[in-house]
Write a protein that holds these residues in place. Structure first.
Motif, PDB file in Angstrom:
ATOM      1  N   TRP B   3       0.785  -1.238   0.000  1.00  0.00           N
ATOM      2  CA  TRP B   3       0.000   0.000   0.000  1.00  0.00           C
ATOM      3  C   TRP B   3       0.810   1.278   0.000  1.00  0.00           C
ATOM      4  O   TRP B   3       0.312   2.322  -0.334  1.00  0.00           O
ATOM      5  N   HIS B   4       2.070   1.226   0.409  1.00  0.00           N
ATOM      6  CA  HIS B   4       2.769   2.514   0.438  1.00  0.00           C
ATOM      7  C   HIS B   4       3.943   2.574  -0.527  1.00  0.00           C
ATOM      8  O   HIS B   4       4.767   3.477  -0.447  1.00  0.00           O
ATOM      9  N   THR B   5       4.007   1.610  -1.441  1.00  0.00           N
ATOM     10  CA  THR B   5       5.101   1.676  -2.395  1.00  0.00           C
ATOM     11  C   THR B   5       4.884   2.863  -3.329  1.00  0.00           C
ATOM     12  O   THR B   5       3.850   2.986  -3.956  1.00  0.00           O
ATOM     13  N   ILE B   6       5.831   3.723  -3.391  1.00  0.00           N
ATOM     14  CA  ILE B   6       5.733   4.837  -4.321  1.00  0.00           C
ATOM     15  C   ILE B   6       7.091   4.990  -4.986  1.00  0.00           C
ATOM     16  O   ILE B   6       7.561   6.081  -5.235  1.00  0.00           O
ATOM     17  N   ASN B  96       3.370   2.964 -10.280  1.00  0.00           N
ATOM     18  CA  ASN B  96       2.515   3.244  -9.126  1.00  0.00           C
ATOM     19  C   ASN B  96       1.753   4.553  -9.255  1.00  0.00           C
ATOM     20  O   ASN B  96       1.644   5.328  -8.311  1.00  0.00           O
ATOM     21  N   THR B 218      -6.100  -1.624   7.294  1.00  0.00           N
ATOM     22  CA  THR B 218      -5.061  -1.326   6.320  1.00  0.00           C
ATOM     23  C   THR B 218      -5.583  -1.548   4.909  1.00  0.00           C
ATOM     24  O   THR B 218      -5.357  -0.745   4.005  1.00  0.00           O
ATOM     25  N   THR B 221      -7.855   1.228   3.935  1.00  0.00           N
ATOM     26  CA  THR B 221      -7.070   2.421   3.623  1.00  0.00           C
ATOM     27  C   THR B 221      -6.489   2.324   2.223  1.00  0.00           C
ATOM     28  O   THR B 221      -6.513   3.281   1.448  1.00  0.00           O
ATOM     29  N   ARG B 224      -9.322   2.709  -0.375  1.00  0.00           N
ATOM     30  CA  ARG B 224      -9.809   4.082  -0.360  1.00  0.00           C
ATOM     31  C   ARG B 224      -8.889   5.017  -1.123  1.00  0.00           C
ATOM     32  O   ARG B 224      -9.333   5.918  -1.821  1.00  0.00           O
ATOM     33  N   LYS B 225      -7.595   4.783  -0.941  1.00  0.00           N
ATOM     34  CA  LYS B 225      -6.599   5.627  -1.591  1.00  0.00           C
ATOM     35  C   LYS B 225      -6.745   5.571  -3.116  1.00  0.00           C
ATOM     36  O   LYS B 225      -6.547   6.572  -3.801  1.00  0.00           O
TER      37      LYS B 225
END
Lengths: 353, 353, 353, 353, 353
Positions: B3-6, B96, B218, B221, B224-225
């Motif tokens: 979820w937070h890989t950018i 991403n 999680t 979230t 939703r993102k």
């Protein structure tokens, strides 16, 4: 339908494929027709949508009420006769739609939930109402055989109020108004539950209050989820420039809109209150616990030193001079009394009791 | 992609530099071409984008489906043949991206994630889908060889529904709709997990429930993102004045928009429910603890004074008159019984048990 | 600059008074000039702004890069030569500005922070970048001698990409893009820290996790504070009708805008996750505590009654019939065993272990 | 004025009735006049507003500064001479107004609070500043005799900056700017308090930190309440089309607007940080408590079984074989040592210490 | 009317059916007429609305004040004589309306609550005020006989202020202003309660503070629910283009609007403060509890090992060498003193006291 059911047709099916997604809530599909104008009226049970087409010619309003949407063929037939967009038909049978209003020029499509309270499961349940509002006809679909619109049928039969003098738009308003009014009943009931919780909080804050709070909160969440889009629905219906709607009816729609807002505000207030009640509940539980712990602490800190003193003189040493003293025993009892007194004094000063 | 890989290309590289930023999810890049019109259709595996250019002339729609974006040369070739802006190419390989829609006049660029649930890691994963929608062609890029759009290919092969009669805009809609529909599957699954958690809460509130709540949260979230920008994407696609889109398709896009809204509201409701469940969980744990402590307190406060009395008469003073009394022992036992009785009475009055 | 430094010039000074408000971050002020067009380029270190004026005539772009803003005279000189509004000059030296864009017709003024991570203090730090974008010149001010824009200088020197072919607006974009890209690096790093915290939570939830959560949260708050106005800056730059900006560049600015949004969403997700992690942490600590208390309760409630029984028979009364019994001792031991057994059974039923 | 004082005139009085609602903060009302143009200037203390009317003819700007609004007659006189709307006069004496700007064509009315920090009570206090900005005159009202605008008077006297060359609008800007600048001082001070709290948290988390957090939070709430409407005030002043305002001044107002935004963001960040700090504080307190409880548990669970064993052999049964054994005592001591060892081992495995 | 009463007419009744939904708050319905112009005025008690029609011709303003809405016939009569829309009549008798303003061209309909504080139940109560503002007449309905508008009647009788010189719009403003002003009284009272709670928090944080917080929060929620729509009401009245409103009155409405905003901000601040106070309260309770537990822990950990030592030497083994030692007893006492000393030292180092 519980609050998070969003069952849908399988992904990948072409759009417009009619698949009923709800439980089958009634055994057979009933089609009732009420055709009326200011002077006369006719009510009939039919087998096919086609049977009602002749009536359409003779009356200003023909209301086709379909109870049960699990029989795809009925919906398809209606779609064919009244030239309804396939996506609209899909929405009618796909029963967990979000409330919405669509203006298709020839007709306006409305879909919204009618709610009722299931006493046994203590949850709010819903069934989907779909309205197709045409220039001289109105088709309503509902999932069950429940007589939700009985009072309106009564008003048509008895020519009560203005309903027989007005067109399909006023009928649609009347149906919508009846459903919105029933939300007030639910709201009132939730309010009573809230009062009961608040009262229970004062008298006996047990663990079952927590469950009640949770249940009530879930119900509020469920209602809220329907109400915000319902508000949009009514607003866009009132503001729509469609010539299916007359100015006379618009004033009444504004009234419905006010009611929806009032219900939403009621729900928001409930949520606010519930979170306040939860705070009070948690603190009450905490306070009771603290009281219990305080008693333990007082008893324990009082007796532990005394027991220690008794333990000292329970030792079996051969040479313990105090044991021989005439008043040794009473002296020790006196010391114990003194220790107790000062400890109690200390607790008092600390405001422990 | 968690979820937070950018992960992104190195800062300072000139814009338009093509650098693949994802894991290499498939071994080789497959290029499949489906070219069709209402009457006929052709499906082919090609090596180079250039191989499909002749087909473009003979069919109303040529769909070039590229599986795997880690081979920069393929994307560059597509860019050259169809005259794509370098920043678009960068977005295709830079996997991403935030869902978005860009109208470049000659073509519309869409990028959005297709999601699936990884049963092993119990997390939602995503792969990036990019669509380039031109007047007679549509290029789709995906990261893996997964047959996400199998059902649509099937509909084209079998000429099911209206897909073969419509243009590239309807195909793009169909692809988007398939992806959005798969969100419902995930949503339904999360709903089941939520139910399981709620049930577990009633039966046995253990520490693993906390982990489930956290995991579910999680996942919400993460969803939703993606969903909020996806909503924007669909809205701006539907509202765009581009002449690549026909009115027929717009009605279907509105339908997709409704679905996205419904999914978003579902997610928001889940989040709301989860925070309610967390409250109930924490209170339940607290209540169990309090119960344990209460037992301790009752036992301790009951026996501590009794033990003290026993301790008194265990002292070895020579002169302790009570010890000589005939009924001393039984008197003390009686006193102990009385003390216990009054303490239990006190606990009862305090409603400790 | 820590996250809440908002040091400013003394209240009451007339506006336009130049007072440097930051720490002096570099010893001397360096002025570097890069002047270029598509064919040729020149790089020079100068002492005064005035020295670069001749270059302005011969090149399409003259980039004056000033490292260090604590020497007021340099900023004043630039203001005089390029006719800059006194409030702009004040903003340049007053280093804790909120990111903003001002269109002054003859030039556009941009101010935004470049951030980097201070490994030692484990906080994000920032230095202020100010850009004055004129028709043929661009002046950039930064607080330190850090080579933030090294990669761009390299691209100019080597004529890499399109930078030499484009005007000052593209250069401004490139500088902005470099700074925004460096935010991704920070974001990735914060993401790794978040992962580490989440992992630590599973293995050993100690008090230092709380500090990590707090630190990470502070860093997110800091970033967020800069990012929202940065988003506005990029949006208003892209949408501005200024003729200093060419359409070619606008597409690239839109790309930067997307990146800023993506970073903001990343930060918001982090904040959301952190509050979830905090909940899990607090519950874990609570659970561990409860486990400890349960052991205490079991041991205490088990032995307190047994010790009491032993205490009874430790009393020294002369007449205690049980003491004389042959099997008295073993009977008492048996009674104790029975009491223990039933208490353990009770605990088992209550699921305490 | 504390943060929630909203004392007002009695309900039912006709609007425009002048009733002073604040405390009487100064003994007498001072009226100071500063009249100036670019060349010359005159400063005078007068008794009546009427005394200043002649000056108005000779100078471009006549600034009438009234210190103290509790003397209704002065305000009434000003209202009569300058033809002020009765509601404006009411707002001037009714001192707890929300910051606002009203354009009355002949004049602009501004009301906003000047704040200062009361070191003794550790709260932010405010006094109300009202400005009436006419074409050639500016009347300022303040509650006390504090020399809030001393630095501006100095600039007028010494002809520093551009103030003497500009009109009443620039003077109004200067007054507003001075007040807004003083907010930064308060903000910086709150920031230092926040740092102190954060530091105290690391070293010694005592109960007084909670009070500091609460106090700081109250102060932030107070500031925030004034700042949002102040932001509106500055924005509508800058954007107003009134011809009392010149373009030259508008640029400066935009600068003030930026400052207000920056202060608001600072306050919001403080609030965010405070809630983070509260979490850390509560967890720290919890952790310390847990540590204490763990020591109790270890000691108690270690010694309770040992004491029980000792209790067993303290019983006075006539027939207890172990008591006669030669090595009985040492065996028991050995058993106790073993029990201790295994319990400590168990605690170690459980990671209790 | 408590905060969640939303009792309504039965669902299904035709719209426009007049059903009184409140309690009957007064025994009989009083109709008072005040007719006036700048020169003369007449006040009369009448039985029927019809009695006041002649007055309407001779005076610029005829104010018909109806106390009590439970007598449907009075409202119906008013509706007939002044040609009022049936939905408006329904809103008048249906007493729990949301504040709103409706422009019906011939007249403007306003409905809003007047609030007062019930000292006994410690809750805010409300009664509904409805105004029908026509060109030369104003009808006001209220639920009770309370003399809410006494001060305005007095101003009309005594020709105080401008009220007699102005039209019905100014009268409507005066009524609205009186009601809004009474909100300030409530607000001030809630502020005092808040102060009392804050003070109580410092001195003696008991469980009754929790109830006060909850009560105050409920009252704030109640007020807030009315105030947001009241704000809308005033705003749309002021902005309405109706020619029933004169510019003179609009300035006064803007003043009322400012007041409503100020009250709303006050309420929001209260809510904010209350949640801060709740945090402090919960932490205080927690801290007190921790203090109690610490005392328990210190006493218990101190004496448990000592009692164990005493228990050892209370055992009755025949062969316990220490018992025979001359100084055995005193040695043990010394050991106990040493153990105590080191434990106290340890507690001191741990900063437990």
């Amino acid at each position: 339908m519980t609050w998070h059911t969003i069952r849908r047709k399988e992904p990948g099916l072409p759009p417009g494929t009619l698949v009923h997604t709800g439980e089958e809530k009634s055994e057979r599909v009933n089609i009732t027709i009420m055709a009326y104008n200011a002077e006369t009226f006719e009510e009939r049970q039919v087998e096919n949508i086609a049977d009602c087409l002749p009536l359409k010619e003779n009356f200003t309003v023909t209301w086709i009420s379909v109870d049960g949407v699990h029989q795809i063929s009925v919906v398809e037939e209606a779609g064919k006769h009244f030239d309804i967009h396939p996506l609209v038909l899909e929405d009618i049978v796909n029963v967990n739609q979000r409330p919405k209003m669509e203006d298709h020029e020839q007709y306006i499509f409305l879909v919204f939930p009618a709610i009722y309270y299931d006493q046994e499961e203590e949850t709010i349940k819903a069934e989907q109402i779909s309205l197709i509002l045409g220039p001289r006809f109105l088709i309503s679909f509902q999932e069950t055989n429940k007589d939700i619109f009985g009072s309106i049928k009564e008003r048509i039969r008895n020519n009560k109020g203005v309903i027989r003098k007005k067109g399909t738009d006023y009928l649609a308003y009347a149906l919508l108004d009846t459903v919105v009014d029933s939300y007030f009943v639910i709201l009132e009931m939730l309010g009573e539950k809230l009062d009961a919780i608040e009262e229970g909080l004062v008298n006996a804050p047990g663990v079952e209050i927590l469950r009640s709070i949770h249940k009530l909160r879930t119900n509020c969440t469920f209602l809220r989820k329907s109400l915000w889009p319902l508000r949009e629905l009514v607003a866009s219906l009132e503001r729509s420039g469609s010539n299916l709607l007359q100015d006379f009816t618009r004033a009444y729609l504004r009234d419905v809109y006010d009611h929806v807002i009032q219900i939403i505000e009621g729900i928001e207030t409930f949520r606010d209150m519930l979170s306040g009640i939860l705070d009070v509940y948690l603190s009450s539980v905490n306070n009771r616990m603290n009281e219990v712990m305080k008693v333990l602490t007082i008893i324990a800190t009082l007796f532990i030193p005394l027991s220690f003193i008794a333990g000292i003189y329970g030792m079996n040493f051969e040479y313990m001079p105090e044991l021989k003293w005439k008043w040794g025993y009473f002296t020790v009892l006196g010391v114990m009394a003194l220790v107790s007194f000062f400890m109690l004094l200390y607790f008092k000063l600390k405001k422990w009791f």
